[in-house]
Design a protein around this motif. Structure first.
Motif, PDB file in Angstrom:
ATOM      1  N   GLY A   1      62.515  45.382  48.651  1.00 39.68           N
ATOM      2  CA  GLY A   1      63.695  44.775  48.558  1.00 39.68           C
ATOM      3  C   GLY A   1      64.133  43.632  49.577  1.00 39.68           C
ATOM      4  N   GLN A   2      64.087  43.722  50.486  1.00 41.72           N
ATOM      5  CA  GLN A   2      63.535  43.271  51.609  1.00 41.72           C
ATOM      6  C   GLN A   2      63.409  41.937  52.222  1.00 41.72           C
ATOM      7  N   GLU A   3      64.364  41.013  53.133  1.00 42.33           N
ATOM      8  CA  GLU A   3      63.032  39.549  53.305  1.00 42.33           C
ATOM      9  C   GLU A   3      62.270  40.083  54.823  1.00 42.33           C
ATOM     10  N   VAL A   4      60.987  39.874  54.822  1.00 44.84           N
ATOM     11  CA  VAL A   4      60.567  40.290  55.662  1.00 44.84           C
ATOM     12  C   VAL A   4      60.041  38.884  57.067  1.00 44.84           C
ATOM     13  N   GLU A   5      60.214  38.122  55.754  1.00 47.21           N
ATOM     14  CA  GLU A   5      59.695  36.241  56.687  1.00 47.21           C
ATOM     15  C   GLU A   5      60.259  35.642  55.712  1.00 47.21           C
ATOM     16  N   ARG A   6      60.180  34.442  56.524  1.00 45.26           N
ATOM     17  CA  ARG A   6      60.629  33.585  55.616  1.00 45.26           C
ATOM     18  C   ARG A   6      60.977  32.048  56.538  1.00 45.26           C
ATOM     19  N   GLY A   7      59.928  30.822  56.451  1.00 45.56           N
ATOM     20  CA  GLY A   7      59.795  29.292  56.935  1.00 45.56           C
ATOM     21  C   GLY A   7      59.516  28.857  55.677  1.00 45.56           C
ATOM     22  N   SER A   8      59.263  27.588  56.150  1.00 50.78           N
ATOM     23  CA  SER A   8      58.951  26.328  55.779  1.00 50.78           C
ATOM     24  C   SER A   8      57.063  26.229  55.671  1.00 50.78           C
ATOM     25  N   VAL A   9      56.516  26.459  54.680  1.00 46.87           N
ATOM     26  CA  VAL A   9      54.936  25.967  54.287  1.00 46.87           C
ATOM     27  C   VAL A   9      54.317  25.715  55.897  1.00 46.87           C
ATOM     28  N   SER A  10      54.582  24.419  56.604  1.00 46.73           N
ATOM     29  CA  SER A  10      53.796  24.974  56.963  1.00 46.73           C
ATOM     30  C   SER A  10      53.894  25.650  59.068  1.00 46.73           C
ATOM     31  N   ASP A  11      55.907  25.911  58.833  1.00 44.82           N
ATOM     32  CA  ASP A  11      55.821  27.007  59.913  1.00 44.82           C
ATOM     33  C   ASP A  11      55.249  27.781  59.787  1.00 44.82           C
ATOM     34  N   LEU A  12      55.347  28.128  58.675  1.00 43.38           N
ATOM     35  CA  LEU A  12      54.701  29.501  58.473  1.00 43.38           C
ATOM     36  C   LEU A  12      53.342  29.822  58.521  1.00 43.38           C
TER      37      LEU A  12
ATOM     38  N   PRO B   1      66.293  49.343  62.451  1.00 43.97           N
ATOM     39  CA  PRO B   1      65.972  48.013  61.559  1.00 43.97           C
ATOM     40  C   PRO B   1      66.141  47.520  62.452  1.00 43.97           C
ATOM     41  N   PRO B   2      64.512  45.951  61.818  1.00 42.17           N
ATOM     42  CA  PRO B   2      64.182  45.616  62.396  1.00 42.17           C
ATOM     43  C   PRO B   2      64.782  43.883  62.987  1.00 42.17           C
ATOM     44  N   PRO B   3      64.400  43.542  64.224  1.00 40.32           N
ATOM     45  CA  PRO B   3      65.350  43.124  64.698  1.00 40.32           C
ATOM     46  C   PRO B   3      64.693  40.863  64.289  1.00 40.32           C
ATOM     47  N   ARG B   4      66.585  40.249  63.889  1.00 42.83           N
ATOM     48  CA  ARG B   4      65.689  38.971  64.086  1.00 42.83           C
ATOM     49  C   ARG B   4      65.106  37.807  64.653  1.00 42.83           C
ATOM     50  N   LEU B   5      64.289  37.622  64.182  1.00 49.13           N
ATOM     51  CA  LEU B   5      63.140  36.623  64.837  1.00 49.13           C
ATOM     52  C   LEU B   5      62.914  35.761  64.859  1.00 49.13           C
ATOM     53  N   GLY B   6      63.141  34.544  65.731  1.00 47.28           N
ATOM     54  CA  GLY B   6      63.222  32.991  65.594  1.00 47.28           C
ATOM     55  C   GLY B   6      64.412  32.372  65.082  1.00 47.28           C
ATOM     56  N   ASN B   7      64.104  31.141  64.454  1.00 51.40           N
ATOM     57  CA  ASN B   7      65.057  30.257  64.091  1.00 51.40           C
ATOM     58  C   ASN B   7      65.196  29.993  62.537  1.00 51.40           C
ATOM     59  N   ASP B   8      66.141  28.937  62.029  1.00 51.10           N
ATOM     60  CA  ASP B   8      65.975  29.018  61.004  1.00 51.10           C
ATOM     61  C   ASP B   8      65.416  28.006  59.615  1.00 51.10           C
ATOM     62  N   SER B   9      64.162  27.634  60.727  1.00 53.75           N
ATOM     63  CA  SER B   9      62.968  26.862  60.204  1.00 53.75           C
ATOM     64  C   SER B   9      62.062  28.148  59.931  1.00 53.75           C
ATOM     65  N   HIS B  10      61.484  28.943  60.336  1.00 49.37           N
ATOM     66  CA  HIS B  10      61.070  29.406  60.326  1.00 49.37           C
ATOM     67  C   HIS B  10      61.605  31.207  61.253  1.00 49.37           C
ATOM     68  N   GLU B  11      61.596  32.359  60.294  1.00 48.24           N
ATOM     69  CA  GLU B  11      61.811  33.861  60.648  1.00 48.24           C
ATOM     70  C   GLU B  11      61.599  34.643  60.307  1.00 48.24           C
ATOM     71  N   ALA B  12      61.642  35.921  61.407  1.00 50.20           N
ATOM     72  CA  ALA B  12      60.608  37.414  60.779  1.00 50.20           C
ATOM     73  C   ALA B  12      61.472  38.318  60.921  1.00 50.20           C
ATOM     74  N   PHE B  13      61.414  39.779  60.317  1.00 45.78           N
ATOM     75  CA  PHE B  13      62.432  40.436  60.758  1.00 45.78           C
ATOM     76  C   PHE B  13      61.119  41.660  61.061  1.00 45.78           C
TER      77      PHE B  13
END
Lengths: 324, 261
Positions: A231-242, A302-314
């Motif tokens: 139910g939560q985001e764990v990682e998000r990013g553009s396909v190439s970055d991720l 809770p896990p911290p947010r890492l990274g930036n808008d084009s690739h982030e992970a918790f």
């Protein structure tokens, strides 16, 4: 670029026996015209609930308790329900997983394809039939003219899914929500349908929200990935970055569990255990109990947010350090 | 199914077209012609008042078949509406409607009819309404369960997403999907109502004399059979039997055909 759909801090809660518990929390993403966002995760991670919340099809007992769903610049949750329903019906098309259940077995194909258009304006039989013909040609149903009066059982699974896509695109929506559209199909049909979707997307500048559990499809067809767990985001990013630098152990484990044809033969890799049930969500990272890289901090905070808008992970202990 | 339909059509013709061929009055009393056995003058014999059984059988078929058929239509419409409303309502409303239905189902039809017979005049119209009103709960439950089964189908969800109203869903998708089951149920309800009505008339609670009905003729005949007038019970019995059998044959035939689809 203008966004078609933006989801901000979406939270859905479910009620059962007088108690409520969060099903999805803090879901945030944007979708731009002509782009594909893939929502990835195991069964039961809240992918389909996210889609249902956007489509207004949440099952009984589930409600959106917080956050914003902004479609075409209008916040769904502050619109009167009637207007939101109209806007949604016009701007969003939906394709579901099971092509066998996607069509009414007792109605001929052509009537179903124009159903969504017919709900908007009354069409005469003749224009309706020619519209249906056009729509079915667009999704590459062979010998359409002779098949308009056929019933769904005369179509194969792949053809039915094409009809469902034609139906979804009949009103030229800005957004297509495809909830595991090819999961029930064989690999060749899957590729044909996804390529066709890609073509239609380019023709109409369509935004696609692609829900899947198959990361190998994501690399090929999506622009952005949104990995969900419990139910939560764990990682998000553009396909190439991720894909270039997978940070979260969950995404890593998902990628590892894709069966490969090359290399030496080994047992299929899976992730031990199952996702936690919404009743047992804790303050810490929800993946902690299954995570191979778990450290003390994981279950505490809770896990911290890492990274930036084009690739982030918790994550407390990622595979890779992401630049902020 | 074809033979069932043929038998039923013959019964309908017998009741509605028959009197044009055999013009004797079913009410004319002939004191010198009591208890005549079937013969060429009196094809089905005469009863205790010398009335011709053939004419009485013909006129008796009209309320027996007519009340059952119209009653079945009413029951089907009621059951369809109630079941749809329950199935499409939020869970709490649905549950309450179903409990009300349980309560109605718990009342035995015959007792209910005896109660109504005591407080309202019994003519064909009121019988149609009564039978219609007591025989819908079974269908309502079937329809409600069908709605629940179809409600979550993807094509219904998709139509909802495109802005279809609940009324549209009920009319276009649900009604069409459950048409076979409803039509089969309606056919069996006709058979059921023919029997119920015959039973009521037999007990003197149905069609009131002197108006003939098959059940009433059978009831009257059973009191007189001791005199040896077998024809007074044989012919109404055969008519009721044929009517119910033909309806059941039609229903079963439809069921097989529609299910094999």
């Amino acid at each position: 670029m203008r966004t078609v759909l933006s989801i901000e801090n979406l939270k859905v809660v479910g009620y059962k026996g007088g108690r409520s518990c969060p099903i999805i929390e803090g879901i945030t993403f944007n979708l731009e015209p002509g782009r594909t966002l893939a929502v990835v995760g195991e069964s039961g991670c809240g992918k389909s609930i996210t889609a249902a919340a956007i489509l207004g099809l949440l099952p009984w007992g589930f409600t959106v308790s917080d956050g914003r769903i902004v479609l075409d610049g209008q916040n769904a949750l502050s619109l009167p329900p009637r207007e939101w329903r109209q806007l949604r019906g016009k701007r969003i098309g939906a394709v579901f997983q099971n092509p066998l259940a996607a069509l009414n077995p007792s109605l001929p194909i052509w009537k179903q394809v124009i159903e969504s258009a017919q709900l908007e304006e009354a069409l005469t039989r003749k224009t309706a039939r020619s519209r249906a013909l056009q729509l079915l040609e667009r999704v590459e149903v062979p010998h359409v003219a002779s098949r308009l009066d056929d019933y769904p059982h005369q179509f194969s699974g792949g053809m039915r899914q094409r009809v469902a896509i034609a139906l979804a695109l009949a009103r030229n929506p800005a957004l297509l929500i495809a909830d595991e559209p090819t999961t029930a199909l064989d690999l060749i049909t899957q590729a044909q349908i996804l390529n066709m979707l890609k073509r239609l997307q380019e023709e109409q500048n369509l935004a696609i929200l692609f829900i899947t559990h198959d990361l190998s499809l994501v690399a090929e067809y999506a622009d952005e990935v949104f990995v969900m767990y419990a139910g939560q985001e764990v990682e998000r990013g553009s396909v190439s970055d991720l894909f270039a630098s997978v940070a979260h152990p969950y995404t890593h484990a998902l990628l590892r569990s894709i069966p490969r044809l090359t290399g030496s033969r080994y047992r299929l890799i899976d992730i031990e255990g199952v996702p936690p049930s919404p009743h047992s969500y804790t303050r810490g990272c929800r993946f902690a109990s299954r995570c191979p890289r778990v450290i003390a901090a994981c279950s505490a905070t809770p896990p911290p947010r890492l990274g930036n808008d084009s690739h982030e992970a918790f994550c407390h202990h990622p595979h890779r350090v992401l630049a902020p | 199914m074809a033979s069932g339909a043929a038998i039923f059509v013959i019964l309908l013709l017998f009741s509605w077209a028959g009197p044009f061929l055999h013009t004797a009055s079913p009410y004319a009393i002939h004191p010198h012609l009591l208890f005549q056995e079937p013969s060429w003058q009196h094809l089905l014999g005469t009863d205790d008042l010398g009335r011709g059984m053939l004419a009485r059988m013909m006129y008796g078929g009209r309320p027996s078949l007519g009340v059952a058929m119209i009653g079945s239509v009413i029951a089907t419409l009621l059951g369809l509406c109630y079941g749809m409303v329950a199935g499409l309502s939020p869970s709490l409303v649905d549950k309450s409607l179903m409990r009300i239905l349980d309560a109605i189902l718990a009342l035995p039809t015959l007792v209910l009819m005896i109660f109504f017979a005591a407080i309202i005049p019994l003519d064909p119209i009121s019988l149609i309404l009564l039978l219609g009103l007591v025989s819908w709960p079974g269908l309502a439950r079937i329809v409600r369960n069908e709605v629940l089964a179809y409600k979550g189908r993807d094509y219904i969800l998709a139509a909802k997403q495109y802005g279809a109203s609940t009324w549209y869903l009920a009319r276009t998708h649900l009604l069409r999907s459950m048409f076979p089951i409803v039509i089969v149920n309606a056919t069996f309800t006709v058979a059921d109502l023919i029997l119920t009505l015959a039973g009521l008339s037999f007990l003197g609670l149905g069609i009131q004399p002197p108006q003939p009905s098959w059940g009433g003729l059978l009831g009257n005949g059973s009191n007189l059979a001791i005199t040896g007038s077998w024809w007074l019970i044989l012919f109404p019995g055969i008519a009721i039997f044929l009517a119910i059998m033909s309806m059941n044959m039609i229903g079963q035939g439809l069921l097989n055909r529609l299910e094999g689809r």
